[in-house]
Scaffold this active site. Structure first.
Site, PDB file in Angstrom:
ATOM      1  N   ILE A   1      14.748  21.580  27.810  1.00 36.82           N
ATOM      2  CA  ILE A   1      15.790  22.448  27.280  1.00 36.82           C
ATOM      3  C   ILE A   1      15.382  23.910  27.391  1.00 36.82           C
ATOM      4  O   ILE A   1      16.203  24.782  27.692  1.00 36.82           O
ATOM      5  CB  ILE A   1      16.100  22.065  25.818  1.00 36.82           C
ATOM      6  CG1 ILE A   1      16.768  20.688  25.768  1.00 36.82           C
ATOM      7  CG2 ILE A   1      16.994  23.106  25.146  1.00 36.82           C
ATOM      8  CD1 ILE A   1      16.898  20.112  24.387  1.00 36.82           C
TER       9      ILE A   1
ATOM     10  N   LYS B   1       9.760  18.711  13.241  1.00 38.30           N
ATOM     11  CA  LYS B   1      10.959  19.487  13.563  1.00 38.30           C
ATOM     12  C   LYS B   1      11.714  19.872  12.290  1.00 38.30           C
ATOM     13  O   LYS B   1      12.291  20.961  12.215  1.00 38.30           O
ATOM     14  CB  LYS B   1      11.860  18.689  14.501  1.00 38.30           C
ATOM     15  CG  LYS B   1      11.236  18.347  15.844  1.00 38.30           C
ATOM     16  CD  LYS B   1      10.793  19.578  16.606  1.00 38.30           C
ATOM     17  CE  LYS B   1      11.949  20.386  17.154  1.00 38.30           C
ATOM     18  NZ  LYS B   1      11.496  21.508  18.004  1.00 38.30           N
TER      19      LYS B   1
ATOM     20  N   TYR C   1       6.994  13.249  14.384  1.00 32.62           N
ATOM     21  CA  TYR C   1       7.715  14.228  15.211  1.00 32.62           C
ATOM     22  C   TYR C   1       8.940  14.754  14.472  1.00 32.62           C
ATOM     23  O   TYR C   1       9.171  15.963  14.396  1.00 32.62           O
ATOM     24  CB  TYR C   1       8.143  13.601  16.537  1.00 32.62           C
ATOM     25  CG  TYR C   1       9.065  14.497  17.320  1.00 32.62           C
ATOM     26  CD1 TYR C   1       8.574  15.621  17.993  1.00 32.62           C
ATOM     27  CD2 TYR C   1      10.436  14.254  17.364  1.00 32.62           C
ATOM     28  CE1 TYR C   1       9.420  16.471  18.689  1.00 32.62           C
ATOM     29  CE2 TYR C   1      11.294  15.090  18.069  1.00 32.62           C
ATOM     30  CZ  TYR C   1      10.779  16.197  18.726  1.00 32.62           C
ATOM     31  OH  TYR C   1      11.635  17.043  19.405  1.00 32.62           O
TER      32      TYR C   1
END
Length: 321
Positions: free
Chosen positions: A38, A191, A187
């Site tokens: 991204i 975030k 993870y």
């Protein structure tokens, strides 16, 4: 539990077209992890506006590949790269100095590590690798970037969260997943910590009277199989495209996953403290300002995370109000 009221929507640029972006000639943007995924597409779309775009990358060879792809895709692109390893906290001040700019109009905190293996790994500083890179690295980097962002007329910190964080909760007593490590959950929590940081940063910037705004975004569901080819950064095979067809109704490619971050950088109507993501179910489509998720509303959790992050990194991005 203390929660913050939702940020009121502010009129934005009407009829925002992801394919016809406004000029940003004269601006300088930094994209961490801009050499792949991204982040590459954020850099590509920003480069097309005429801005100077700097890729922060820990791998010089991959950065050179990305620069070549950007120049092939955007003729005349003003792009360059600096070495930036978010897992090495002591290196970040020097990395910022190597930008060699007197002001920065926006940074997109995009770089991240996602591990699938069962073994817990640590940074050289002794922090769990995903939490240490995704959250602590960007937390410390912001400390050194703020003078450059403050020198811009309306500097922005854009933090790339993840839909994977929506169902997670932080454990303030086990931020480093020492007691119970599960890769996908760790993870998601790393975030979530990033997103808490983005909102808490904006609260503190406003309290300090800073002109810098902090915006949080997420890309929805972004798959390689729906992502257009950008050799050598990404090459999509016909087989991968076919295998991705069943998901195409609800998910999108990484080029589209970049749209919320690009709008958060460029749209003058975007305000600090907002959350931007894809329009359709938060998974795909054009970017929109969406309500803050329920697991991001507790300011006491955010304040404790801030204090712990200061202790773990040895820096504080902005003075405590």
């Amino acid at each position: 539990m203390s929660s913050v009221p939702p940020v009121s929507p502010v009129p934005s640029v009407p009829h925002w077209d992801v394919h016809r972006l406004p000029s940003a000639d004269g601006s300088t943007f930094l994209v961490t992890g801009g050499n792949a995924g991204i982040g590459y597409f954020v850099a590509e779309q920003l480069a097309a506006t005429g801005a100077v775009v700097i890729l922060g990358s820990r791998n010089p060879a991959r950065a050179e590949d990305a620069l070549g792809a950007l120049r092939a895709r955007v003729p005349g692109a003003r792009v360059r790269a600096v070495r930036m390893d978010l897992a090495d906290l002591a290196s970040l001040r020097g990395a910022v100095e190597s930008l060699e700019v007197t002001r920065l109009d926006a940074v997109v905190h995009n770089a991240g590590v996602a591990l699938d293996g069962p073994a817990r790994q640590e940074t050289g500083d002794g922090h769990e690798l995903m939490f240490g890179t995704n959250h602590l690295g960007h937390f410390a980097l912001t400390r050194w970037l703020l003078p450059l962002l403050s020198a811009a007329p309306a500097g922005r910190v854009v933090t790339m969260g993840s839909f994977a964080a929506k169902t997670e909760r932080l454990d303030p007593d086990d931020l480093q997943s020492r007691r119970d490590y599960r890769p996908k959950r760790t993870y998601g929590r790393s975030k979530l910590a990033q997103m808490h940081f983005g909102f808490e940063l904006d609260r503190r910037l406003r309290a300090a009277g800073s002109p810098v705004a902090s915006v949080v975004v997420h890309p929805g569901g972004a798959l390689d199989s729906r992502t257009p080819t950008r050799p050598p950064v990404h090459v999509r095979t016909a087989g991968a495209w076919l295998r991705g067809l069943p998901a195409a109704a609800v998910l999108q490619g990484k080029h589209a996953g970049a749209w919320p971050a690009v709008r958060a950088v460029l749209d003058p109507g975007v305000r600090g403290g907002q959350l931007w993501g894809p329009r359709v179910l938060g998974l795909r489509g054009r970017p929109r300002n969406e309500p803050r998720w329920r697991n991001l509303a507790d300011t006491e959790v955010a304040a404790r995370l801030w204090a712990d992050s200061c202790a773990l990194t040895g820096v504080e991005p902005v003075a405590t109000p």
